[in-house]
Design a protein around this motif. Structure first.
Motif, PDB file in Angstrom:
ATOM      1  N   ALA A  61      30.934 -57.345 -30.604  1.00 50.89           N
ATOM      2  CA  ALA A  61      30.910 -58.818 -30.499  1.00 50.89           C
ATOM      3  C   ALA A  61      29.573 -59.337 -29.989  1.00 50.89           C
ATOM      4  N   GLY A  62      28.562 -58.480 -29.893  1.00 54.35           N
ATOM      5  CA  GLY A  62      27.236 -58.991 -29.534  1.00 54.35           C
ATOM      6  C   GLY A  62      26.609 -58.247 -28.384  1.00 54.35           C
ATOM      7  N   ASP A  64      25.462 -57.694 -24.535  1.00 50.27           N
ATOM      8  CA  ASP A  64      26.263 -57.886 -23.328  1.00 50.27           C
ATOM      9  C   ASP A  64      25.677 -59.076 -22.558  1.00 50.27           C
ATOM     10  N   ILE A  65      26.391 -60.198 -22.626  1.00 46.31           N
ATOM     11  CA  ILE A  65      25.841 -61.446 -22.064  1.00 46.31           C
ATOM     12  C   ILE A  65      25.655 -61.317 -20.546  1.00 46.31           C
ATOM     13  N   PHE A  68      22.127 -60.603 -19.482  1.00 49.01           N
ATOM     14  CA  PHE A  68      21.086 -61.610 -19.686  1.00 49.01           C
ATOM     15  C   PHE A  68      20.580 -62.101 -18.326  1.00 49.01           C
ATOM     16  N   LEU A  77      17.507 -53.425 -27.965  1.00 44.44           N
ATOM     17  CA  LEU A  77      18.363 -53.453 -29.159  1.00 44.44           C
ATOM     18  C   LEU A  77      17.551 -53.359 -30.457  1.00 44.44           C
ATOM     19  N   THR A  98      35.572 -59.129 -35.146  1.00 47.45           N
ATOM     20  CA  THR A  98      34.379 -59.952 -35.351  1.00 47.45           C
ATOM     21  C   THR A  98      33.115 -59.110 -35.184  1.00 47.45           C
ATOM     22  N   GLY A 102      24.381 -59.758 -31.741  1.00 43.21           N
ATOM     23  CA  GLY A 102      23.773 -58.434 -31.841  1.00 43.21           C
ATOM     24  C   GLY A 102      24.638 -57.481 -32.653  1.00 43.21           C
ATOM     25  N   ILE A 130      20.193 -69.483 -27.221  1.00 40.05           N
ATOM     26  CA  ILE A 130      19.144 -68.556 -27.667  1.00 40.05           C
ATOM     27  C   ILE A 130      19.201 -68.434 -29.193  1.00 40.05           C
ATOM     28  N   PHE A 256      12.517 -66.497 -29.110  1.00 42.05           N
ATOM     29  CA  PHE A 256      13.651 -65.964 -28.340  1.00 42.05           C
ATOM     30  C   PHE A 256      13.335 -65.958 -26.841  1.00 42.05           C
ATOM     31  N   PHE A 273      31.028 -68.340 -19.550  1.00 45.97           N
ATOM     32  CA  PHE A 273      31.833 -67.595 -18.577  1.00 45.97           C
ATOM     33  C   PHE A 273      32.795 -68.519 -17.826  1.00 45.97           C
ATOM     34  N   ARG A 276      36.083 -68.984 -19.522  1.00 42.24           N
ATOM     35  CA  ARG A 276      36.966 -67.820 -19.397  1.00 42.24           C
ATOM     36  C   ARG A 276      37.477 -67.667 -17.966  1.00 42.24           C
TER      37      ARG A 276
HETATM   38  C1  TC6 Z   1      23.629 -61.670 -28.651  1.00 41.08           C
HETATM   39  O1  TC6 Z   1      24.295 -60.875 -29.259  1.00 41.08           O
HETATM   40  C2  TC6 Z   1      22.182 -61.673 -28.615  1.00 41.08           C
HETATM   41  C3  TC6 Z   1      21.485 -60.743 -29.302  1.00 41.08           C
HETATM   42  C4  TC6 Z   1      20.045 -60.683 -29.212  1.00 41.08           C
HETATM   43  C5  TC6 Z   1      19.614 -59.640 -28.220  1.00 41.08           C
HETATM   44  C6  TC6 Z   1      18.163 -59.277 -28.304  1.00 41.08           C
HETATM   45  N1  TC6 Z   1      29.168 -59.919 -23.495  1.00 41.08           N
HETATM   46  O2  TC6 Z   1      36.523 -64.498 -25.272  1.00 41.08           O
HETATM   47  P1  TC6 Z   1      37.495 -63.515 -24.752  1.00 41.08           P
HETATM   48  C7  TC6 Z   1      34.056 -60.871 -22.371  1.00 41.08           C
HETATM   49  S1  TC6 Z   1      24.347 -62.861 -27.712  1.00 41.08           S
HETATM   50  C8  TC6 Z   1      29.832 -59.722 -22.357  1.00 41.08           C
HETATM   51  O3  TC6 Z   1      38.476 -63.964 -23.740  1.00 41.08           O
HETATM   52  P2  TC6 Z   1      38.771 -63.349 -27.326  1.00 41.08           P
HETATM   53  C9  TC6 Z   1      34.582 -62.229 -21.914  1.00 41.08           C
HETATM   54  O4  TC6 Z   1      33.775 -62.755 -20.898  1.00 41.08           O
HETATM   55  C10 TC6 Z   1      26.079 -62.582 -27.880  1.00 41.08           C
HETATM   56  N2  TC6 Z   1      31.131 -60.053 -22.195  1.00 41.08           N
HETATM   57  O5  TC6 Z   1      38.278 -62.775 -25.925  1.00 41.08           O
HETATM   58  C11 TC6 Z   1      35.961 -61.848 -21.440  1.00 41.08           C
HETATM   59  O6  TC6 Z   1      35.820 -61.273 -20.147  1.00 41.08           O
HETATM   60  P3  TC6 Z   1      36.926 -61.491 -19.021  1.00 41.08           P
HETATM   61  C12 TC6 Z   1      26.571 -63.055 -29.184  1.00 41.08           C
HETATM   62  C13 TC6 Z   1      31.753 -60.592 -23.234  1.00 41.08           C
HETATM   63  O7  TC6 Z   1      39.543 -62.285 -27.982  1.00 41.08           O
HETATM   64  C14 TC6 Z   1      36.369 -60.741 -22.403  1.00 41.08           C
HETATM   65  O8  TC6 Z   1      35.158 -60.246 -22.967  1.00 41.08           O
HETATM   66  N3  TC6 Z   1      27.994 -62.929 -29.199  1.00 41.08           N
HETATM   67  C15 TC6 Z   1      31.112 -60.827 -24.447  1.00 41.08           C
HETATM   68  O9  TC6 Z   1      39.397 -64.695 -27.117  1.00 41.08           O
HETATM   69  C16 TC6 Z   1      37.264 -61.197 -23.528  1.00 41.08           C
HETATM   70  O10 TC6 Z   1      36.637 -62.315 -24.175  1.00 41.08           O
HETATM   71  C17 TC6 Z   1      28.786 -63.913 -28.806  1.00 41.08           C
HETATM   72  O11 TC6 Z   1      28.348 -64.973 -28.422  1.00 41.08           O
HETATM   73  C18 TC6 Z   1      29.756 -60.454 -24.553  1.00 41.08           C
HETATM   74  N4  TC6 Z   1      29.069 -60.640 -25.697  1.00 41.08           N
HETATM   75  O12 TC6 Z   1      37.449 -63.622 -28.150  1.00 41.08           O
HETATM   76  C19 TC6 Z   1      30.263 -63.625 -28.839  1.00 41.08           C
HETATM   77  N5  TC6 Z   1      31.985 -61.388 -25.310  1.00 41.08           N
HETATM   78  O13 TC6 Z   1      38.187 -60.932 -19.589  1.00 41.08           O
HETATM   79  C20 TC6 Z   1      30.896 -64.001 -27.530  1.00 41.08           C
HETATM   80  C21 TC6 Z   1      33.140 -61.479 -24.643  1.00 41.08           C
HETATM   81  O14 TC6 Z   1      36.393 -60.744 -17.861  1.00 41.08           O
HETATM   82  N6  TC6 Z   1      32.292 -63.661 -27.491  1.00 41.08           N
HETATM   83  N7  TC6 Z   1      33.009 -61.006 -23.397  1.00 41.08           N
HETATM   84  O15 TC6 Z   1      37.007 -62.975 -18.804  1.00 41.08           O
HETATM   85  C22 TC6 Z   1      33.243 -64.342 -28.163  1.00 41.08           C
HETATM   86  O16 TC6 Z   1      32.986 -65.273 -28.905  1.00 41.08           O
HETATM   87  C23 TC6 Z   1      34.671 -63.937 -27.934  1.00 41.08           C
HETATM   88  O17 TC6 Z   1      34.706 -63.200 -26.718  1.00 41.08           O
HETATM   89  C24 TC6 Z   1      35.282 -63.053 -29.053  1.00 41.08           C
HETATM   90  C25 TC6 Z   1      36.673 -62.546 -28.570  1.00 41.08           C
HETATM   91  C26 TC6 Z   1      35.450 -63.900 -30.304  1.00 41.08           C
HETATM   92  C27 TC6 Z   1      34.431 -61.856 -29.315  1.00 41.08           C
END
Ligand code: TC6
Length: 699
Positions: A61-62, A64-65, A68, A77, A98, A102, A130, A256, A273, A276
């Motif tokens: 799912a990307g 690890d926020i 950041f 990455l 999904t 990343g 970002i 970026f 955050f 959530r």
């Molecule tokens: C990126 O990728 C940048 C790349 C460039 C780099 C150079 N990291 O939303 P939920 C946690 S930026 C860390 O309730 P769902 C969330 O906080 C990223 N933690 O689940 C929660 O923790 P809690 C681009 C994360 O099934 C738990 O996981 N990606 C991350 O309703 C469950 O989450 C995104 O923006 C993360 N990336 O939805 C995607 N994602 O239980 C962000 C989730 O301790 N995520 N957590 O509260 C989402 O949109 C949704 O979480 C989902 C799942 C659709 C993946």
């Protein structure tokens, strides 16, 4: 070797599984594990192709926020993706759940991508302030085309697998994830298929004419309304057309880095955050058993009741809609069907889906028809006596165990609950208008509301696609309570010398969806008028109370619905037009109050509006009406048009510095009136050198 990524062989295909619950985010150990497993697969002589898959409910799912804002620990990455793209054996990404951010960028670094039909892909980084900083802005246009990439990257929207196939983002849809992907890889081996590296796929970017970029950029800037990341995303994608791949990556990196360090990105991550965190209620354990909600009922088919009924129908839950007369019911159902028809006309809903949803809404005229509902939500007139009568009637017809909820926006939930024999089943469910559109749901906990009812309401909110925040029971709860001093400052500044358009302009330019007067006109000025009348008896008479809003209501001007309020809305337009008559009324009101009009600066307008929210938000916190400062931010960003990229009022207070905010509040207190008495919590936090974020962390 990390345990969060593992390698195993199935015949000639090596399967690399990312297993980092809950969403397989690309934490440092995952990035390292991906490199290690790739090396293992490439060194394995028996392996001729590789498949990458996510364990559990989703692909990756990307990034690890949570990492950041902290120093990056190798491997980066981009290095991981480059290693996969350079691999000498074909790699297939197998997508379910999904593939986001990343995660999709890693998949684009693979040579082929397959997905199950229910999967979705997207680059939602823009929503975190970002851009896809691991090559996404350069690789996505190479597979999906420039226009589709701009759309996906500047909005962050998710694309379902079927559409991703059409766009060329995935190469095939498979029925079963791992077997399907392994079979796909075996075919690649049999066909001696080439290593298809996205960075080399130049046709779509070369075919694109960059002449259109200027106009497209203007549209992105306009839609972004002050948010930087959509524009940064756009600029990075244009580099895929105007620069060679490697230079495009460098350009992406530059933009970026700037975005990642911005306050906007910090604010958006905070809100991610915070949304959530708001789901966690300290004294309601997450395993609290919930009640089944299979059917619902709404009392009142007005604007709010109709909108709430739509929320249930949209989620597939049958809902009864009660009105007192056939006429009122027909009118309410007509408005609902008109709303759906508009969505169909815009192509965002099929006629079939509309018919199904309408089929789930049943109009009824008799309370007895509500006896089987698992939850009944009252959405009648905002008058305590009426609400009490409704709840007494509900108490006699609702089945045992049904949740009785009130959509009150200000009234005492305990007093309402006391008109039933089961206050533990009563809760406030404060929806925001239009209820079928606005994401916030303030859940109001009465003194006797049971944990089971709270847990059920929180869960139900998610089912009907709302963002719930649990708040305490006080006049206006949290959102509307904070709105009161905010609105008062705006009103007072009119008398001191400002005009509605100036105040609204300042707040809108700062990022709010609407300024206070435009919002009042949209919501209906009669609503606030009624509340002011109710509060008149108990309000402090040592303070000066402005009367402009009352005078406007006395003229029968209730805002957009009467085509006039603070502004004029001629010919059914929703665009506010300044009305000289109201400006004159304001000038005369200043005179009548003995106030000499002066120039009110934009800075003063912003501070008095924003700090009024912050001070009252802090009072809500110190009284326990809000659990956390971040909950207040969620309320404002999801219910009041506060820009998420500003992070909410409490986040802003921390950003500005609580000591500076307090100094201004004290200055206003001395110069203006006792409305500005600083919240004790702010004084305590400043004395201790702490912030609202520290306060949240300590709880
Ligand atoms: C990126 O990728 C940048 C790349 C460039 C780099 C150079 N990291 O939303 P939920 C946690 S930026 C860390 O309730 P769902 C969330 O906080 C990223 N933690 O689940 C929660 O923790 P809690 C681009 C994360 O099934 C738990 O996981 N990606 C991350 O309703 C469950 O989450 C995104 O923006 C993360 N990336 O939805 C995607 N994602 O239980 C962000 C989730 O301790 N995520 N957590 O509260 C989402 O949109 C949704 O979480 C989902 C799942 C659709 C993946």
């Amino acid at each position: 070797m990390t345990t969060s990524v593992r390698y195993e062989r199935q015949g000639q295909v090596g399967v690399i599984t990312v297993d980092n619950p809950p969403v397989n985010a690309l934490s440092q150990h995952v990035r390292q594990g991906l490199l290690d497993c790739l090396a293992q697969g490439l060194a394995d002589d028996e392996t001729r192709a590789l498949v990458m898959v996510g364990a559990g409910r989703t692909f990756i799912a990307g990034a690890d926020i949570r990492e950041f804002g902290k120093p990056l620990v190798d491997p980066d990455l981009n290095r991981v993706i480059e290693a996969y793209e350079n691999a000498t054996k074909p790699v297939v990404a197998a997508i379910h759940g999904t593939a986001l951010g990343g995660g999709l960028e890693v998949a684009l670094g693979c040579h082929y991508r397959v997905a199950v039909a229910a999967a979705k892909v997207g680059l939602p980084e823009v929503k975190l302030g970002i851009l896809p900083g691991a090559g996404g802005t350069q690789r996505l246009p190479r597979v999906a085309g420039v226009e589709a990439a701009i759309d996906m990257i500047t909005t962050g929207k998710f694309v379902p697998a079927g559409k991703a196939l059409k766009l060329g983002i995935v190469d095939a849809i498979v029925d079963e994830l791992v077997p399907g992907a392994v079979a796909f890889a075996e075919k690649l081996i049999a066909d001696n298929a080439p290593l298809r590296r996205v960075r080399d796929m130049d046709e779509k970017v070369k075919a694109f004419d960059p002449a259109g970029f200027e106009t497209m950029r203007k549209a992105v800037v306009k839609a972004a309304r002050g948010q930087m990341s959509p524009v940064g995303c756009f600029d990075a994608v244009t580099a895929s057309v105007t620069l060679p791949f490697e230079d495009g990556l460098k350009r992406e990196r530059e933009i970026f880095t700037g975005l990642m360090e911005s306050d906007q990105s910090k604010a958006l991550r905070h809100i991610f955050f915070a949304e959530r965190e708001a789901l966690k209620i300290p004294d309601v354990p997450s395993d609290t058993p919930t009640l089944p909600i299979r059917t619902a009922a709404i009392i009142g088919a007005g604007t709010m009741g109709g909108g709430i009924a739509m929320c249930f129908a949209n989620a597939g839950i049958p809902v009864k809609l009660l009105e007192m007369t056939q006429d009122a019911l027909d009118r309410g159902l007509g408005i609902i069907s008109g709303n759906y028809a508009n969505t169909v006309a815009k192509g965002r809903l099929t006629q079939d889906a509309m018919d199904k949803r309408m089929g789930l809404i049943e109009g009824v005229l008799d309370y007895d028809a509500l006896s089987e509902a698992d939850i009944i939500i009252e959405a009648v007139f905002e008058e305590m006596d009426i609400k009490k009568k409704v709840f007494a009637a509900l108490d006699s017809v609702a089945k045992a165990g049904a949740i009785l909820a009130s959509n009150t926006s200000t009234l005492d939930v305990d007093e309402i609950a006391a008109s039933t024999s089961r206050p533990e089943f009563v809760i406030g469910t404060h929806f925001f208008s239009p209820a079928n559109v606005m994401p916030l749901l303030e859940l109001v906990r009465g003194a006797k509301t049971s944990n089971q009812v709270i847990a059920t309401a929180m869960k139900l909110a998610r089912t009907i696609a709302k963002v719930p925040v649990l708040v305490g029971n006080c006049d206006g709860f949290v959102g509307n309570r904070m709105l009161e001093p905010y609105g008062q400052q705006a009103e007072l500044m009119l008398l001191e010398g400002a005009m509605p358009a100036q105040v609204d302009g300042v707040m809108q330019r700062w990022g709010l969806a609407m300024g206070p007067f435009t919002m009042g006109d949209m919501a209906g000025l009669d609503v606030g008028w009624r509340i002011r009348k109710r509060r008149a008896a108990t309000r402090r008479n040592d303070l000066f109370w402005p009367t402009v809003a009352d005078q406007i209501c006395e003229m029968g001007r209730f805002g957009q619905k009467t085509k006039a309020g603070y502004y004029l809305y001629e010919g059914g337009s929703r665009v506010p037009v300044t009305d000289p008559k109201i400006e004159q009324l304001i000038v005369e009101a200043s005179k009548a109050a003995g106030i000499e009009r002066r120039e009110v600066s934009d800075e003063e307008i912003l501070k008095r509006c924003l700090y009024a929210l912050i001070n009252e938000g802090a009072k809500c916190l110190e009284e326990g009406m809000a659990i956390r400062a971040s909950d207040v931010d969620v309320i404002y960003c999801f219910g009041y048009g506060f820009p998420a990229w500003r992070g909410g009022p409490m986040f802003q207070a921390d950003l500005i510095g609580l000591d500076k905010v307090l100094a201004d509040i004290k200055r206003f207190h001395a110069a203006l009136d006792d409305r500005w008495k600083p919240a004790r919590l702010i004084e305590t936090l400043v004395a201790e050198g702490r912030s609202f974020a520290d306060y949240d962390r300590s709880r």
